[in-house]
Write a protein that holds these residues in place. Structure first.
Motif, PDB file in Angstrom:
ATOM      1  N   PHE A  99       0.829  -1.203   0.000  1.00 38.13           N
ATOM      2  CA  PHE A  99       0.000   0.000   0.000  1.00 38.13           C
ATOM      3  C   PHE A  99       0.865   1.256   0.000  1.00 38.13           C
ATOM      4  O   PHE A  99       1.862   1.334   0.721  1.00 38.13           O
ATOM      5  N   VAL A 100       0.454   2.225  -0.803  1.00 39.23           N
ATOM      6  CA  VAL A 100       1.108   3.525  -0.847  1.00 39.23           C
ATOM      7  C   VAL A 100       0.569   4.356   0.318  1.00 39.23           C
ATOM      8  O   VAL A 100      -0.652   4.507   0.468  1.00 39.23           O
ATOM      9  N   THR A 102       0.489   7.947   2.449  1.00 37.65           N
ATOM     10  CA  THR A 102       0.720   9.382   2.298  1.00 37.65           C
ATOM     11  C   THR A 102       0.069  10.135   3.451  1.00 37.65           C
ATOM     12  O   THR A 102      -1.123   9.966   3.723  1.00 37.65           O
ATOM     13  N   ASN A 139       7.401   9.956   2.924  1.00 33.64           N
ATOM     14  CA  ASN A 139       5.981  10.261   2.760  1.00 33.64           C
ATOM     15  C   ASN A 139       5.595  10.002   1.309  1.00 33.64           C
ATOM     16  O   ASN A 139       6.206  10.532   0.382  1.00 33.64           O
ATOM     17  N   GLY A 140       4.572   9.168   1.107  1.00 32.98           N
ATOM     18  CA  GLY A 140       4.208   8.752  -0.244  1.00 32.98           C
ATOM     19  C   GLY A 140       4.890   7.469  -0.657  1.00 32.98           C
ATOM     20  O   GLY A 140       4.745   7.017  -1.795  1.00 32.98           O
ATOM     21  N   GLY A 141       5.634   6.835   0.275  1.00 32.06           N
ATOM     22  CA  GLY A 141       6.300   5.578  -0.010  1.00 32.06           C
ATOM     23  C   GLY A 141       5.349   4.399   0.091  1.00 32.06           C
ATOM     24  O   GLY A 141       4.183   4.527   0.482  1.00 32.06           O
ATOM     25  N   THR A 142       5.857   3.236  -0.265  1.00 34.24           N
ATOM     26  CA  THR A 142       5.034   2.022  -0.331  1.00 34.24           C
ATOM     27  C   THR A 142       5.464   1.028   0.741  1.00 34.24           C
ATOM     28  O   THR A 142       6.656   0.784   0.936  1.00 34.24           O
ATOM     29  N   SER A 143       4.486   0.447   1.412  1.00 34.83           N
ATOM     30  CA  SER A 143       4.760  -0.558   2.443  1.00 34.83           C
ATOM     31  C   SER A 143       5.231  -1.854   1.806  1.00 34.83           C
ATOM     32  O   SER A 143       5.127  -2.056   0.589  1.00 34.83           O
ATOM     33  N   ALA A 176      -4.022   5.421   2.750  1.00 30.88           N
ATOM     34  CA  ALA A 176      -3.416   4.190   2.244  1.00 30.88           C
ATOM     35  C   ALA A 176      -4.138   3.796   0.961  1.00 30.88           C
ATOM     36  O   ALA A 176      -5.375   3.742   0.921  1.00 30.88           O
ATOM     37  N   GLU A 177      -3.360   3.520  -0.095  1.00 30.94           N
ATOM     38  CA  GLU A 177      -3.920   3.155  -1.398  1.00 30.94           C
ATOM     39  C   GLU A 177      -3.269   1.868  -1.885  1.00 30.94           C
ATOM     40  O   GLU A 177      -2.050   1.722  -1.817  1.00 30.94           O
ATOM     41  N   GLU A 179      -1.405  -0.539  -4.077  1.00 36.38           N
ATOM     42  CA  GLU A 179      -0.444  -0.238  -5.144  1.00 36.38           C
ATOM     43  C   GLU A 179      -0.966  -0.692  -6.499  1.00 36.38           C
ATOM     44  O   GLU A 179      -0.703  -0.049  -7.523  1.00 36.38           O
ATOM     45  N   ASP A 207      -8.822   2.230  -1.222  1.00 36.30           N
ATOM     46  CA  ASP A 207      -8.092   3.228  -0.436  1.00 36.30           C
ATOM     47  C   ASP A 207      -8.923   3.595   0.793  1.00 36.30           C
ATOM     48  O   ASP A 207     -10.135   3.403   0.817  1.00 36.30           O
TER      49      ASP A 207
END
Length: 323
Positions: A99-100, A102, A139-143, A176-177, A179, A207
């Motif tokens: 998940f992205v 932000t 910030n804006g990274g992916t889990s 959370a979005e 990916e 999301d």
């Protein structure tokens, strides 16, 4: 009931038993699960009963993209020069998905906006941000990939601006979005799911977000000291032998709290401490350095109040005799 009806009812009963025995999964059947089904029929043409099977219908379960975000803080956090907001992020879909993440500090109605320094993933699972241990994420990274129903704790690390006023409030949103993609429920990403199955946007739109709350906490401490004198003749003159009662009132104003609040006083020259007279809020404290929070000697007194919430007042009293 005919023999055929009896056989059909038995088949239905067996199927029902199988369904009831299967545990329900919160995320549903895992993506990529193979589902097969073959029909059969029995018949007779006057001789022995015969059975035939249909062709087998086979398909794989698509990946459902869903996520849930929730703030883990009990209420509005007092703002310091830097601080941490805590959220949970749960993969509520049925497939493995990253998940992205932000954080957005610019929320309508804020009295002030913080600066997002970084995100962090709770590596050791203790629910508390540990610098140098928990994994930092831009910030804006992916889990990392989350399995179905797996939750992670996400910390939002921020700095507050200068010049904010006591009681000002602010909010920060964590989004959370999935990916793989987001959109209107039912949106399909062909072949993008686990094992190459289709990925389908679930009811959350793939999301979700929640708000963490902050409050500007500016706590201040004031001390007021007074003295009451009783002389040996029943008056209030500061003559030798008179007893002086000192009262120190510590008041914490503003919001939030102060920590390590220690009230001390030196026994004045030409006076002697009256043993056993140290009190906090009218309750006696021992003079010795022991389990309670007070200590007194011929040199002075000390009362360790520790963490004190704003809006709180404590009163320390002790007596000396004029030599």
């Amino acid at each position: 009931m005919t023999n055929a009806a009896l056989r059909f009812a038995a088949l239905l009963g067996s199927a029902s038993a199988i369904v009831l025995a299967s545990p329900a999964l919160a995320a549903g059947v895992p993506a990529g699960t193979l589902i097969e089904n073959t029909a059969s029929a029995t018949y007779s043409t006057g001789g022995p009963s015969q059975t035939i099977d249909s062709n087998t219908v086979t398909f794989q379960v698509a990946e459902l993209l869903d996520v849930a975000v929730a703030s883990q803080d009990a209420g509005a956090l007092p703002v310091a020069s830097s601080s941490v907001l805590t959220f949970s992020v749960t993969n509520s879909g049925n497939g493995t998905e990253p998940f992205v993440l932000t954080a957005d500090p610019a929320i309508a109605g804020n009295d002030f906006d913080v600066t997002i320094d970084s995100l962090a993933i709770d590596t050791n699972g203790n629910g508390v941000y540990d610098a140098g241990i928990d994994t930092l994420l831009a910030n804006g990274g992916t889990s990392a990939n989350l399995d179905p129903d797996q939750s992670i704790t996400v910390f939002v690390l921020f700095s507050s601006p200068s010049g904010i006023t006591d009681g000002d409030t602010s909010q920060v949103r964590l989004l959370a979005e999935a990916e793989t993609g987001t959109g209107t429920p039912g949106t399909t990403f062909a072949g993008a799911g686990d094992s190459g199955v289709d990925a389908v946007v679930g009811s959350t739109g793939a999301d979700d977000d929640d708000l963490g709350s902050l409050i500007a906490s500016v706590a201040t401490v004031s001390l007021v000291k007074s003295a009451a004198i009783v002389d040996p003749f029943g008056g209030n003159q500061p003559v030798p032998g008179a007893i002086v009662t000192f009262t120190i009132t510590a008041t914490v104003a503003g919001t939030g709290s102060v920590s390590d609040l220690l009230v001390t006083d030196v026994i004045p020259a030409s006076t002697s401490y009256a043993t056993g007279t140290l009190e906090l809020d009218s309750a006696a404290l021992t003079d010795a350095a022991d389990a309670d929070i007070g200590e007194a000697s011929a040199a002075g007194i000390a009362v360790d109040l520790g963490t004190v919430a704003a809006g709180t007042t404590h009163t320390v009293t002790f007596q000396v005799a004029i030599d």
